[in-house]
Design a protein around this motif. Structure first.
Motif, short mmCIF file in Angstrom:
data_model
loop_
_atom_site.label_atom_id
_atom_site.label_comp_id
_atom_site.label_asym_id
_atom_site.label_seq_id
_atom_site.Cartn_x
_atom_site.Cartn_y
_atom_site.Cartn_z
N ASP A 79 0.86 -1.18 0.00
CA ASP A 79 0.00 0.00 0.00
C ASP A 79 0.90 1.23 0.00
O ASP A 79 1.74 1.39 0.89
CB ASP A 79 -0.91 0.02 1.22
CG ASP A 79 -2.01 -1.02 1.13
OD1 ASP A 79 -2.49 -1.27 0.02
OD2 ASP A 79 -2.38 -1.59 2.18
N TYR A 81 -0.19 4.65 -0.14
CA TYR A 81 -0.69 5.67 0.76
C TYR A 81 -2.20 5.47 0.93
O TYR A 81 -2.85 4.77 0.16
CB TYR A 81 -0.40 7.08 0.24
CG TYR A 81 -1.05 7.44 -1.08
CD1 TYR A 81 -2.30 8.04 -1.13
CD2 TYR A 81 -0.40 7.18 -2.28
CE1 TYR A 81 -2.89 8.37 -2.33
CE2 TYR A 81 -0.98 7.51 -3.49
CZ TYR A 81 -2.23 8.10 -3.51
OH TYR A 81 -2.82 8.42 -4.72
N THR A 82 -2.75 6.11 1.97
CA THR A 82 -4.19 6.04 2.23
C THR A 82 -4.87 7.22 1.55
O THR A 82 -4.54 8.38 1.84
CB THR A 82 -4.46 6.06 3.74
OG1 THR A 82 -3.86 4.92 4.34
CG2 THR A 82 -5.97 6.03 4.00
N TRP A 83 -5.77 6.93 0.66
CA TRP A 83 -6.48 7.98 -0.07
C TRP A 83 -7.51 8.66 0.83
O TRP A 83 -7.60 9.88 0.90
CB TRP A 83 -7.14 7.38 -1.31
CG TRP A 83 -7.87 8.37 -2.15
CD1 TRP A 83 -7.33 9.39 -2.87
CD2 TRP A 83 -9.29 8.43 -2.37
NE1 TRP A 83 -8.32 10.09 -3.52
CE2 TRP A 83 -9.53 9.52 -3.23
CE3 TRP A 83 -10.37 7.66 -1.92
CZ2 TRP A 83 -10.82 9.86 -3.65
CZ3 TRP A 83 -11.64 7.99 -2.35
CH2 TRP A 83 -11.86 9.07 -3.19
N SER A 85 -10.37 7.64 4.50
CA SER A 85 -10.87 6.66 5.47
C SER A 85 -12.37 6.83 5.60
O SER A 85 -12.87 7.97 5.65
CB SER A 85 -10.20 6.84 6.83
OG SER A 85 -8.81 6.60 6.74
N ASN A 90 -9.89 1.88 5.64
CA ASN A 90 -8.95 2.73 4.94
C ASN A 90 -8.97 2.40 3.45
O ASN A 90 -8.82 1.23 3.07
CB ASN A 90 -7.53 2.55 5.48
CG ASN A 90 -7.40 3.06 6.90
OD1 ASN A 90 -8.02 4.05 7.28
ND2 ASN A 90 -6.58 2.39 7.70
N ASN A 92 -7.01 2.59 0.27
CA ASN A 92 -5.60 2.80 -0.05
C ASN A 92 -5.35 2.77 -1.56
O ASN A 92 -6.15 2.27 -2.35
CB ASN A 92 -4.75 1.71 0.61
CG ASN A 92 -4.88 1.73 2.12
OD1 ASN A 92 -4.94 2.79 2.75
ND2 ASN A 92 -4.94 0.54 2.73
N THR A 210 -14.60 -3.39 3.44
CA THR A 210 -13.28 -3.08 2.88
C THR A 210 -13.34 -3.23 1.37
O THR A 210 -14.23 -3.92 0.84
CB THR A 210 -12.20 -4.00 3.46
OG1 THR A 210 -10.92 -3.66 2.91
CG2 THR A 210 -12.50 -5.45 3.14
N ASP A 212 -10.21 -3.91 -0.15
CA ASP A 212 -8.94 -4.59 -0.40
C ASP A 212 -9.20 -6.01 -0.89
O ASP A 212 -10.00 -6.76 -0.31
CB ASP A 212 -8.12 -4.63 0.90
CG ASP A 212 -6.77 -5.27 0.70
OD1 ASP A 212 -5.86 -4.59 0.22
OD2 ASP A 212 -6.64 -6.48 1.01
#
Length: 697
Positions: A79, A81-83, A85, A90, A92, A210, A212
């Motif tokens: 990952d 960076y976190t775009w 939340s 999160n 990402n 999520t 992901d």
């Protein structure tokens, strides 16, 4: 021990990041180098150099990553960076480079590189030269972001980005109404599919919390028994069908296929890029990536199987009646995408990806070879005005022939191994409608051979017809190019067609090599080993197609024996029958097709009008959309927004102003009296409030 073996995990992530960012950088440079600032020659040279260098860097980096991930069995996931939340989730931006992604990265970047080089010759004198290079590099960046994503958010970003850039490329010649119409049509049809895609992603997020991939796949067991709230429908089925509706738009499956033939309004290089390695393959890749979810629903797999079978056969039939060389290849793409979807429906995901890879090579080859012919004939695309070009364009002819032989599934060529594997896999499927799908893909072999050899014979064999109407501009309304491109052989000066420049023929030779050998070299590794382990999940007990296919392959002994055994199978003889029929109808008895068109006018009209799908969309959905728009306009815009909100608020203010104006008399005693009344009201409220409050308690 190589230099890259000493890379740390961070360095591998940085190398992966270079793959999409290099084409993006090339796109930005090519777009910013305008002739007005740097001069025409410098701007053009710098534009194609930056764009080609960017894609070349991406190809080299993809090859290194492929070696590390596939041969070294070391997937890369990170990952970046976190775009944003949302609650505890999160969202990402990151990469998942496993075998599936690494394979797609290498194919996309390699084919794109060949097309970039080819573009130097094809677009040589086009005034939008720099803009075109900027667009195709941006298109490559978008597709790479899509295949490298490790979450649905980034997948959606790449998904929409390729759709947006395809709109720009299809409508590249924006001064032509037909190009604008085709671009808008592609954009709108893809939005229909994307509605289903967004709903599918929304249901995934609502259920799993999520986006992901790995977290979703790890929790798939809990999805098996779930139903959509308020219904009795399986949640897994609804999610998978919604996601596939997105794939139907992007990968041009029936009935959302109507945009793809019209995309031929764009220049030939982008036709090759869209149809071979990017955009249309995005839906196939997405379903393969989501295989853990699709394995939970036989209903969704059956839906994919049926849609793919319809597309494979009926879209191929339309190629028989097309006269535009690029549109014949376009309908061929539709048919081959149907084959890939059928393989996905049979749970033969690896076979679908294998065909995606081989198809990328020979379909890009066919488009670019067709572009070479178009250049030589002063941008003529009507096959009825071609013929006898094989002597004048030997390199183009040989490479086109290789692409054609791969497309029809000639034993030993790349397309044979992948297409034959699809047919056999469907034959082993136990899903409902698998028998009908098997008949469709088997019959499609004859159809593919017929329209492919018809195209080959009309373009390269028979009597020369290109000298009859060299400058008949009235017939050029459908053609992809305006003006001269610097490499054409019949550029308006009466010269006979001749071979294109090396910058055009070199990519043809490069693509011809894998079109011959890729199937033989990779079938065993990609289909019958653990090549896609960790990338693709199959419930072998419920869906045994790939297992049965592997057993047959082992019994035969290998790819060479598979080619020999094909002489005892129906597909090969159907392909031969199609080739013989094309020879008889278009070389030996060219009068028969015209006679049959007259005798079977109704059937020909049905095919020539593409099953009237455009008309149906216009009358049913277009009229419905216009009616809904009129209702929303009159009821929403005119009545509510303009009438109540805008004009109504103005009238209310005016009415209130009239009342207030009556109180503004200009006499001091009126104002003093109003002040005394107001003071009395305030004193009354102040004195009585304690008693009222106490009574309330």
């Amino acid at each position: 021990m190589t230099y890259f073996d000493s890379f740390t995990a961070t360095q591998w992530v940085e190398l992966c990041l270079l793959v999409p960012l290099a084409p993006l950088g090339g796109s930005l440079i090519a777009g910013l180098l305008t002739p007005s600032l740097f001069g025409r020659w410098i701007a053009r040279q710098a534009a194609h150099t930056a764009a080609i260098l960017g894609v070349a860097v991406a190809t080299a980096a993809s090859a290194v990553v492929f070696q590390h991930v596939v041969l070294g069995r070391q997937p890369i996931e990170a990952d970046l960076y976190t775009w944003t939340s949302v609650g505890k989730a999160n969202l990402n931006i990151g990469f998942l480079i496993d075998t599936l992604a690494a394979t797609m990265m290498l194919v996309v970047s390699f084919v794109s590189l060949a097309i970039h080089v080819y573009t130097i010759g094809y677009m040589a004198d086009d005034p939008g030269y720099q803009r075109f290079f900027s667009y195709i590099s941006l298109f490559t960046f978008s597709m790479l972001m899509l295949v490298m994503s490790n979450n649905f958010l980034q997948l959606f970003f790449g998904w929409e980005a390729v759709g947006l850039v395809s709109y720009l490329l299809i409508g590249f010649w924006y001064e032509r109404p037909s190009a604008n119409y085709a671009a808008l049509k592609a954009f709108l049809v893809n939005r229909v599919g994307d509605l289903g895609f967004v709903l599918g992603i929304g249901l995934v997020f609502a259920h799993f919390g999520t986006l992901d991939y790995q977290q979703v796949f790890n929790g798939k067991a809990a999805l098996a028994g779930e139903v959509l709230p308020g219904t009795s429908w399986s949640l897994a089925t609804v999610i998978c069908i919604c996601l596939f509706i997105g794939a139907m738009g992007k990968s041009a499956q029936f009935p959302l296929h109507v945009w793809l033939p019209d995309s031929m309004e764009g220049p030939t290089p982008i036709s090759a890029l869209i149809h071979a390695a990017t955009m249309v393959t995005a839906g196939i890749f997405m379903v393969a990536r989501m295989s853990p979810l699709y394995e939970l629903s036989d209903t969704a797999l059956s839906f994919v199987l049926v849609i793919g079978a319809i597309t494979a056969f009926f879209m191929g039939v339309l190629g028989i009646v097309q006269n535009d060389i690029k549109r014949v290849i376009a309908y061929s793409t539709l048919s081959q995408l149907g084959y890939m979807a059928v393989a996905l429906g049979a749970s033969a995901y690896s076979v679908a990806i294998f065909h995606l890879v081989t198809h990328a090579f020979f379909k890009a080859l066919l488009f670019l070879a067709a572009g070479s012919v178009i250049i030589a004939l002063h941008h003529e695309q009507d096959m009825r005005k071609m013929g006898a070009l094989w002597r004048r364009m030997p390199v183009t002819y040989v490479t086109f022939l290789i692409g054609a032989l791969a497309l029809v599934g000639t034993p030993g060529f790349a397309g044979f191994y992948s297409k034959d594997s699809i047919i056999e896999a469907v034959g082993h499927s136990s899903l409902p409608f698998s028998g009908i799908a098997y008949l469709a893909v088997t019959a499609g072999v004859f159809v593919t051979s017929l329209y492919t050899f018809r195209m080959l014979f009309l373009v390269f064999h028979g009597a020369p017809r290109w000298g009859d109407s060299e400058h008949d501009e009235a017939d050029h309304g459908d053609h992809g190019d305006h003006g001269n491109h610097g490499n054409h052989g019949d550029g308006g000066d009466g010269h006979a067609p001749h071979e294109s420049a090396w910058v055009v023929t070199l990519p043809l030779i490069v693509l011809a090599i894998p079109s011959v050998v890729a199937g033989y070299l990779f079938i065993d590794r990609m289909l019958f080993t653990d090549y896609f382990a960790g990338s693709i999940a199959i419930d072998a007990a419920a869906h045994p197609a790939v297992t049965a296919l592997a057993e047959e392959f082992r019994e035969l002994g290998g790819p060479f024996e598979m080619a020999l055994h094909s002489w005892a199978s129906a597909p090969l003889w159907l392909a031969l029958a199609g080739a013989i029929a094309a020879w008889y109808l278009y070389l030996n008895r060219p009068d028969l097709p015209a006679l049959w068109r007259q005798r079977f006018g109704g059937l020909y009209a049905l095919l020539d009008n593409k099953y009237y799908m455009d008309r149906i969309n216009e009358v049913v959905f277009g009229a419905g959309a216009r009616l809904l728009g009129r209702i929303l306009w009159r009821g929403g815009d005119v009545a509510v927004i303009d009438g109540a909100a805008v004009n109504g608020s103005a009238r209310l203010v005016g009415w209130f102003a009239l009342l207030v104006r009556r109180a503004q008399t200009g006499y001091i005693y009126h104002y003093a009296f109003a002040m005394l009344v107001g003071l009395g009201i305030v004193l009354f409220a102040f004195l009585t409030w304690p008693y009222l409050a106490g009574a309330a308690r």
